[in-house]
Design a protein around this motif. Structure first.
Motif, PDB file in Angstrom:
ATOM      1  N   ASP A  60       0.832  -1.196   0.000  1.00 11.78           N
ATOM      2  CA  ASP A  60       0.000   0.000   0.000  1.00 11.78           C
ATOM      3  C   ASP A  60       0.875   1.256   0.000  1.00 11.78           C
ATOM      4  OD1 ASP A  60       0.972   0.260   2.584  1.00 11.78           O
ATOM      5  OD2 ASP A  60      -0.850  -0.488   3.535  1.00 11.78           O
ATOM      6  N   GLY A  61       0.252   2.417   0.196  1.00 13.64           N
ATOM      7  CA  GLY A  61       0.981   3.675   0.141  1.00 13.64           C
ATOM      8  C   GLY A  61       2.037   3.828   1.207  1.00 13.64           C
ATOM      9  N   SER A  62       1.893   3.088   2.306  1.00 16.44           N
ATOM     10  CA  SER A  62       2.873   3.185   3.390  1.00 16.44           C
ATOM     11  C   SER A  62       3.963   2.130   3.289  1.00 16.44           C
ATOM     12  CB  SER A  62       2.161   3.051   4.738  1.00 16.44           C
ATOM     13  OG  SER A  62       1.533   1.779   4.860  1.00 16.44           O
TER      14      SER A  62
END
Length: 220
Positions: A60-62
Motif C-alpha cells: 500500500d501507500g505506506s
C-alpha cells in the motif's frame, strides 16, 4: 469447535466454505490494466461472504503488504500443475509476468528464449518454461456495472480447436534438418512447375519425402 464468527475452527484455523485462515490463494484482479491477472495472497481471515487477504507482492501507500476483502468468486487456491507438460502453438496457458499470472496462449518456442506468449490483453513476451503453466481454470468475469463475479459454465466455454491442417509425418530415422531441407526442395520444385501448393495433398507430399529420403524403402 466453532469460532465466535460462526466458522469452524480446526487446529486454530477458522474455515469458511472452502477457504481457511493462512491458505495460500490467488486473487483475480479488478484493477485497470490487470484484468484477468491472478495475484498470490494469504488468507488473513475467512468469512461467509468473502475473505480478508494479504497480497504477497503488492504494497500500500505506506509500504506495507496490501490487504483487502475479496469475494470467494475472485479466489482460488494456488493450483498444482505438472512440472513438465507438452507445449504446442495455440495452447492456452498462464504466464508469470509483473508479479501476476496472466492468461494467454503459446505462439512459438525457442531452445534458449523459452516460450513466446500472446496474452489476452494484446501484449506478448518471452518467458522461461518455469514461468509458464497450463491454464487450469477459466477466470471469472465481472458482470458489467456490478460487483458480481461469475465463473463461466463449462457449456459456455468454446470447444477445443482442432488444427486446420494436420502436421506432416516425417520419415523415421531421418534427421529433422534433412527432412526439412528435402521438403523445401519438393515444394520449390512444385512451385517451379507452376503447381499450386494448395493442390498438393498431405499423403502425396509424405510419399515424395519417403521416396527421396528412403529410396530403398517402399513409399507410404
Amino acid at each position: 469447535m466453532r469460532s465466535s464468527s460462526g466458522g469452524e475452527s480446526v487446529l486454530g484455523r477458522v474455515t469458511q466454505g472452502r477457504f481457511s485462515e493462512n491458505d495460500k490463494v490467488e486473487i483475480i484482479s479488478n484493477e485497470p490494466g490487470f484484468s484477468d491477472a491472478w495475484a498470490t495472497a494469504t488468507v488473513v481471515s475467512a468469512g461467509k461472504d468473502g475473505c480478508y487477504v494479504e497480497y504477497s507482492k503488492f504494497v500500500d501507500g505506506s509500504g506495507k503488504q496490501l490487504r483487502e476483502k475479496v469475494s470467494h468468486e475472485r479466489m482460488r487456491h494456488v493450483p498444482l500443475f505438472p512440472a513438465s507438460f507438452n507445449v504446442s502453438a495455440g495452447l492456452r496457458v498462464e504466464g508469470y509476468l509483473n508479479d501476476c499470472w496472466w492468461p494467454g496462449e503459446v505462439v512459438e518456442q525457442h531452445p534458449k528464449k523459452g516460450l513466446r506468449l500472446s496474452f489476452d490483453d494484446g501484449d506478448s513476451a518471452w518467458l522461461g518454461r518455469r514461468n509458464v503453466r497450463p491454464m487450469l481454470r477459466c477466470a471469472p468475469k465481472r458482470l458489467h456495472g456490478t460487483d458480481v463475479w461469475q465463473v463461466p459454465a463449462a457449456a459456455q466455454l468454446p470447444p477445443p480447436q482442432r488444427p486446420a491442417h494436420p502436421p506432416i509425418r516425417l520419415p523415421r530415422g531421418v534427421p529433422s534438418h534433412e527432412a526439412v531441407d528435402a521438403l523445401s526442395r519438393l515444394l520449390a520444385a512444385a512451385a517451379a512447375k507452376g503447381r499450386a501448393l494448395s493442390a498438393i495433398t498431405l499423403a502425396e507430399l509424405e510419399a515424395k519425402l519417403e521416396a527421396e529420403l528412403l529410396p530403398e524403402a517402399p513409399a507410404g
